[in-house]
Design a protein around this motif. Sequence first.
Motif, mmCIF file in Angstrom:
data_model
loop_
_atom_site.group_PDB
_atom_site.id
_atom_site.type_symbol
_atom_site.label_atom_id
_atom_site.label_comp_id
_atom_site.label_asym_id
_atom_site.label_seq_id
_atom_site.Cartn_x
_atom_site.Cartn_y
_atom_site.Cartn_z
ATOM 1 N N LEU A 111 0.818 -1.210 0.000
ATOM 2 C CA LEU A 111 0.000 0.000 0.000
ATOM 3 C C LEU A 111 0.855 1.264 0.000
ATOM 4 N N ARG A 112 2.086 1.156 0.493
ATOM 5 C CA ARG A 112 2.936 2.344 0.592
ATOM 6 C C ARG A 112 4.256 2.202 -0.165
ATOM 7 N N GLY A 113 4.491 1.045 -0.742
ATOM 8 C CA GLY A 113 5.732 0.816 -1.454
ATOM 9 C C GLY A 113 5.756 1.443 -2.834
ATOM 10 N N HIS A 114 6.914 1.362 -3.473
ATOM 11 C CA HIS A 114 7.097 1.900 -4.829
ATOM 12 C C HIS A 114 6.768 0.820 -5.854
ATOM 13 N N TRP A 115 5.839 1.124 -6.727
ATOM 14 C CA TRP A 115 5.469 0.205 -7.809
ATOM 15 C C TRP A 115 6.233 0.575 -9.076
ATOM 16 N N GLN A 116 6.912 -0.383 -9.639
ATOM 17 C CA GLN A 116 7.679 -0.161 -10.858
ATOM 18 C C GLN A 116 6.746 0.097 -12.045
ATOM 19 N N PRO A 117 7.260 0.676 -13.136
ATOM 20 C CA PRO A 117 6.417 0.855 -14.321
ATOM 21 C C PRO A 117 5.827 -0.475 -14.780
ATOM 22 N N CYS A 118 4.604 -0.416 -15.296
ATOM 23 C CA CYS A 118 3.933 -1.665 -15.660
ATOM 24 C C CYS A 118 4.607 -2.315 -16.868
#
Length: 317
Positions: A111-118
């Motif tokens: 919920l708070r982490g960094h999501w990489q580009p899809c």
Amino acid sequence: MSWPNPFITQRADPFILRHDNGYYFIASVPEYDRLEIRYATTLNGLPAAPAVTVWRKPESGPCSALIWAPELHHINGQWVIYFAAAPTRAIKDGLFQHRMYALVCEDADPLRGHWQPCRRVYSHLDSFSLDATHFVHQGRNWYLWAQKDPAIPGNSNLYLAELLNPWTLKNNPVMLSRPEYEWECAGFSVNEGPAVIRHGDRLFVTYSASATDENYCLGILSIDAQADPMDSSAWQKSARPVFSSSWDNHQYGPGHNSFTQDEQGEDVLVYHARNYTEIEGDPLWDPNRHTRLKHFAWRKDGTPDFGVPPADHTSVP
């Protein structure tokens, strides 16, 4: 344990992941424009949990429209959201133009982490594809999804392949099922929304069939847990639906399910359904496919008994 029905309103294609000491919820939102996750330490806590938006569609590009059917998985220490998206809302050759994508987060808290580009998940065909799910079986990571084969009549079939990593298939897929029975071809010929559960010595795949109105229902495939999942002949398919509309209970089009367990370890069917059939305008934009939960039992022969969709009720005894 019982739950209110609906469990969460206006959330279709629901997916609940029980992980460590809590529950994560993700689903299609009515606007089809974002991915949001809820977390609670209990199942009953999910409806009131804040919905945290972790990704929003861009204004243009291949994944800028109609964000559908996300699932949240934890694969080899990484959080992964699978979802389908299209470049526009346009219909081409009778179908939307969805392809499959994966978002990856290596932080502990999705919920708070960094999501990489899809990343796009490429399969054996460049065609309408969606509803990917992941499961671990025989010590391997598997990817199961729905896709159109232009050589096969109908909207979508079910395909299975092993994963090299969360966004790359390791081998050519095998087709597990295609629409063939009348109940799979009402309105549209569809096999989609697969979900996996193991019980005893068998592995089961439920899937959704037909148009997304009152004809929508669940079918089921099964295989011996020791058999090779890539051997299509080892899979057995029920000739009848296993979960369908209840006119007595005013529950219509139950489908696009997932599985979880309650805090006591009892199996729970997670699905969406409407409580009416009279849809004004395009069913795609009707927001009232609500998330619902239901305990289910196992028969003596080892197959699941989903019963019938229970009627709406807001109070829980």
